[in-house]
Design an enzyme around this catalytic site. Sequence first.
Site, short mmCIF file in Angstrom:
data_model
loop_
_atom_site.label_atom_id
_atom_site.label_comp_id
_atom_site.label_asym_id
_atom_site.label_seq_id
_atom_site.Cartn_x
_atom_site.Cartn_y
_atom_site.Cartn_z
N SER A 39 -37.84 -16.21 12.32
CA SER A 39 -39.10 -15.81 12.92
C SER A 39 -40.24 -16.43 12.13
CB SER A 39 -39.19 -14.28 12.85
OG SER A 39 -40.53 -13.87 12.90
N SER A 40 -41.40 -16.60 12.80
CA SER A 40 -42.53 -17.19 12.08
C SER A 40 -43.11 -16.22 11.05
CB SER A 40 -43.62 -17.62 13.07
OG SER A 40 -44.04 -16.53 13.86
N CYS A 41 -42.68 -14.95 11.07
CA CYS A 41 -43.21 -13.99 10.08
C CYS A 41 -42.59 -14.18 8.70
CB CYS A 41 -43.06 -12.55 10.56
SG CYS A 41 -41.37 -11.99 10.49
N HIS A 75 -43.74 -5.96 21.26
CA HIS A 75 -44.74 -6.92 20.77
C HIS A 75 -45.95 -6.88 21.70
CE1 HIS A 75 -41.38 -8.70 18.40
NE2 HIS A 75 -42.37 -8.87 17.55
N TYR A 99 -38.43 -6.97 7.45
CA TYR A 99 -37.78 -7.83 8.46
C TYR A 99 -37.77 -9.28 7.98
CZ TYR A 99 -37.31 -10.24 12.97
OH TYR A 99 -36.91 -11.05 14.00
N LYS A 108 -34.62 -11.92 7.18
CA LYS A 108 -34.49 -13.24 7.81
C LYS A 108 -34.43 -14.36 6.75
CE LYS A 108 -34.34 -12.26 12.19
NZ LYS A 108 -33.15 -12.60 12.98
#
Length: 329
Positions: free
Chosen positions: A128-130, A200, A157, A161
Amino acid sequence: MSWQFFLLDLTIIFRRETFQMNKDSVIYVAGHRGLVGGAIYRHLQKTGFTNLVTRTHSELDLTNQAAVYSFFSQIKPEYVFLAAAKVGGIHANDTCSGQFIRDNLLIQTNIIDAAYRSAAKKLLFLGSSCIYPKLSPQPIKEEYLLTGILEPTNEAYAIAKIAGIKMLESYRKQYGFNGISLMPTNLYGPGDNFDLQTSHVLPALIRKFHEAKLAGRPEVVVWGSGKPRREFLFSDDLADAAVFLMCNYAESGIINVGVGIDLSIAELAEIVGNVVGYQGKIIYDSTKPDGTPRKLLDISRLESLGWRARTSLPEGIARAYHWYLENKN
Ligand code: GDP
């Protein structure tokens, strides 16, 4: 043609051959009922792959190591799309961080290790981009990973990842296991979660505007200041990129998957309101968190391989809204 070029050509042909999935390869899509796994499953089906394996949550608990090992030793998937994960929006991530870190660490560790032990040819992991620093320079290049502090609302989270990314890098280095890691930007599409507490922003706004339109409400409440900027990729485009990269990418480094354009949450709310046909006012609830100020991925690595997203944001929102109308009950 010089002999070096001839050799290079041969290497590329050999690598393509090695990584090319055949139409009858045994392919396991983990998480096929989710937004991403569902899109990948449909894409594989549509493009003629005939040997797709899936398991529902009640058939196989991916957090149970023994059950996952037994499944892999029986089925021996050749290719694995690891799209199973515990996911959610800013509120769910912030309030259920224990569940997010536990479930994701267990699911991905079990699947990656079982795939390696049962000699899978290749595994594709979705991050994920987070995972990138909260205040990362923009657009975010792959090499910015682990160069700064994470956004606190999704730290648990993101750390899970990042552990998955590092596990695959280490398995490639130590065992030569062919795992790749894709970092998609914010996703949306058919099969999304429309629950207002856990979703989201994009599905939440579709539902809020739709319900406000039906009830004739004069205003819709959008969380935060409306100023954070996000980039949105339609789930079917992500599925297309995932299958493309399964066939054409075999590097240790992570690769971003996005559209290369971002917009503010206020601009997004305007577009969603127009697609849904809501005429009222938009107001902002500043008691809700904004999260990361901006998340725009640098997609030059992906583009250099020859892939681009096809679905425009208004078109994708219209398709997601259509799915919501058909399936909301
Ligand atoms: P994020 O990208 O990890 O921050 O995840 P989200 O998609 O949950 O939120 C993106 C941005 O949209 C944040 O700034 C939220 O505060 C904002 N937002 C505005 N309205 C909503 C809403 O109704 N639900 C969610 N989840 N976010 C909202």
